[in-house]
Design an enzyme around this catalytic site. Structure first.
Site, PDB file in Angstrom:
ATOM      1  N   GLU A  82      20.345 -36.993 -17.764  1.00  0.00           N
ATOM      2  CA  GLU A  82      21.411 -37.796 -18.381  1.00  0.00           C
ATOM      3  C   GLU A  82      20.966 -39.218 -18.622  1.00  0.00           C
ATOM      4  OE1 GLU A  82      24.401 -36.138 -14.964  1.00  0.00           O
ATOM      5  OE2 GLU A  82      25.150 -37.595 -16.413  1.00  0.00           O
ATOM      6  N   ASP A 107      23.855 -28.881 -10.131  1.00  0.00           N
ATOM      7  CA  ASP A 107      24.533 -29.945 -10.874  1.00  0.00           C
ATOM      8  C   ASP A 107      24.324 -31.315 -10.202  1.00  0.00           C
ATOM      9  OD1 ASP A 107      26.205 -30.973 -12.809  1.00  0.00           O
ATOM     10  OD2 ASP A 107      28.064 -30.440 -11.776  1.00  0.00           O
ATOM     11  N   HIS A 108      24.021 -32.321 -10.953  1.00  0.00           N
ATOM     12  CA  HIS A 108      23.872 -33.696 -10.428  1.00  0.00           C
ATOM     13  C   HIS A 108      23.065 -33.780  -9.134  1.00  0.00           C
ATOM     14  CE1 HIS A 108      26.486 -35.409 -13.412  1.00  0.00           C
ATOM     15  NE2 HIS A 108      27.367 -34.466 -13.171  1.00  0.00           N
ATOM     16  N   THR A 123      37.091 -31.280 -11.819  1.00  0.00           N
ATOM     17  CA  THR A 123      38.305 -31.826 -11.181  1.00  0.00           C
ATOM     18  C   THR A 123      39.528 -30.949 -11.429  1.00  0.00           C
ATOM     19  OG1 THR A 123      37.361 -33.989 -11.665  1.00  0.00           O
ATOM     20  CG2 THR A 123      39.594 -33.965 -10.813  1.00  0.00           C
ATOM     21  N   HIS A 133      29.625 -33.733 -19.950  1.00  0.00           N
ATOM     22  CA  HIS A 133      30.118 -33.841 -18.569  1.00  0.00           C
ATOM     23  C   HIS A 133      31.487 -34.500 -18.570  1.00  0.00           C
ATOM     24  CE1 HIS A 133      26.560 -32.825 -16.005  1.00  0.00           C
ATOM     25  NE2 HIS A 133      26.032 -32.815 -17.211  1.00  0.00           N
ATOM     26  N   GLY A 134      32.165 -34.389 -17.422  1.00  0.00           N
ATOM     27  CA  GLY A 134      33.452 -35.069 -17.285  1.00  0.00           C
ATOM     28  C   GLY A 134      34.514 -34.476 -18.179  1.00  0.00           C
TER      29      GLY A 134
HETATM   30  O1  G3H Z   1      29.232 -32.089 -13.471  1.00  0.00           O
HETATM   31  C1  G3H Z   1      30.467 -31.946 -13.335  1.00  0.00           C
HETATM   32  C2  G3H Z   1      31.359 -32.343 -14.381  1.00  0.00           C
HETATM   33  O2  G3H Z   1      30.828 -33.231 -15.273  1.00  0.00           O
HETATM   34  C3  G3H Z   1      32.781 -32.355 -14.053  1.00  0.00           C
HETATM   35  O3  G3H Z   1      33.564 -33.390 -14.619  1.00  0.00           O
HETATM   36  O4  G3H Z   1      35.286 -33.468 -12.841  1.00  0.00           O
HETATM   37  O5  G3H Z   1      35.672 -34.554 -15.057  1.00  0.00           O
HETATM   38  O6  G3H Z   1      35.651 -32.091 -14.853  1.00  0.00           O
HETATM   39  P1  G3H Z   1      35.132 -33.372 -14.320  1.00  0.00           P
HETATM   40 ZN    ZN Z   2      28.912 -34.051 -14.465  1.00  0.00          ZN
END
Ligand code: G3H
Ligand code: ZN
Length: 294
Positions: free
Chosen positions: A144, A86-87, A245, A220-221
């Site tokens: 992305e 990831d990332h 998170t 994401h997020g």
């Molecule tokens: O790549 C990880 C995620 O996009 C996590 O996002 O921390 O807002 O759940 P988040």
């Molecule tokens: Zn992410």
């Protein structure tokens, strides 16, 4: 067993999304797998799940250790559990994960210019394809466009410069020029839990980008979004949802409580058990929502 690519296709056909959850340790891994397994047992069909490791998480867990863990469980239980880098921010770190046998990788060039992002992404795609040619392994490459902030942590407000939505024409050009398998657009979410609340997901934009790019989309997020934002996003073309998170917060709170409530306890697996259960609860709820399980 079907490949991750096939599971993603199947998810899109069913109008559901695959949950992607990050880990920092073995406790997180067990909790995520347990949640997916429990739902599979109760629903009669396996619920595929992706384990994610950012560069920081990967250096803590161990790259080869993570691969061995996911592979061992997948082979032992014949369960669709997959591993994603990831990332990752450089060609070398993406290459190292491909070489280590990850199922999927994300090259994160969101801080770069459009041209530089295309260049580094293309380099990763070319490398993945060359490995596939030699080994036959199916390796998914995701990239992305559009900055949605950094870090799976608690934030006071939306970070400066984050949240500018991806333009469909840019998305089309980016996907065409790079040849990626999965695309992560900026459609309203922000990495982390925002104290003032997260913006809504622009579901029309998701649908437009899915149509114009022709590749499956990744959200994401995910932490802190409302349920309706997830369901709208999935109905509009999101095939994978990332959550981190919420898992970290659940782990952290449960662990602190466990230590506070049992000051004389010294056995790690006893101290950590409530933290494992807390992650399991979060993952189970998210998987139910993403997979439309009642
Ligand atoms: O790549 C990880 C995620 O996009 C996590 O996002 O921390 O807002 O759940 P988040
Ligand atoms: Zn992410």
């Amino acid at each position: 067993m079907k490949t991750l690519r096939e599971y993603i296709k199947e998810a899109e056909e069913k109008g559901v999304a695959i949950g992607h959850f990050n880990i920092s340790n073995l406790e997180g891994f067990h909790a995520i797998y347990q949640a997916a397994k429990n739902l599979s047992a109760s629903g009669g069909a396996n619920v595929p799940v992706i384990i994610g490791l950012s560069e920081g998480e990967e250096s803590f867990v161990g790259r080869t250790e993570a691969v061995a863990l996911v592979r061992a469980i997948r082979d032992r239980d014949n369960f669709p559990i997959f591993l994603n880098a990831d990332h990752h921010h450089s060609f070398d770190s993406v290459k190292a994960c491909i070489d280590a046998d990850f199922d999927a990788v994300i090259i994160d060039g969101t801080k770069l210019s459009f041209e530089e992002n295309v260049k580094i992404t293309k380099e990763c795609v070319d490398y993945a394809r060359s490995v596939t040619k030699i080994t036959g392994r199916d390796i998914l490459v995701e990239a992305e466009l559009g900055y949605i902030g950094e870090g799976s942590n608690i934030k006071e407000t939306i970070p400066e410069g984050a949240g500018i939505l991806t333009k469909p024409e840019d998305a089309k050009k980016f996907v065409e020029e790079t040849g990626i398998d999965l695309f992560a657009p900026s459609v309203g979410s922000i990495h982390g839990l925002i104290k003032t609340g997260k913006p809504h997901i622009n579901a029309e934009l998701v649908a437009e980008i899915r149509k114009i790019t022709g590749v499956p989309l990744v959200l994401h997020g995910g932490s802190g979004l409302r349920d309706v934002d997830f369901t709208n996003a999935i109905a509009s073309g999101i095939s994978i949802v990332h959550i981190n998170t919420e898992i970290r917060v659940a782990f952290d709170e449960a662990l602190k409580k466990s230590l506070f409530d049992n000051p004389s306890e010294t056995t790690p697996y006893k101290i950590l058990q409530p933290a494992v259960e807390a992650i399991e609860k979060v993952v189970e709820a998210r998987l139910k929502l993403f997979n439309r399980i009642k």
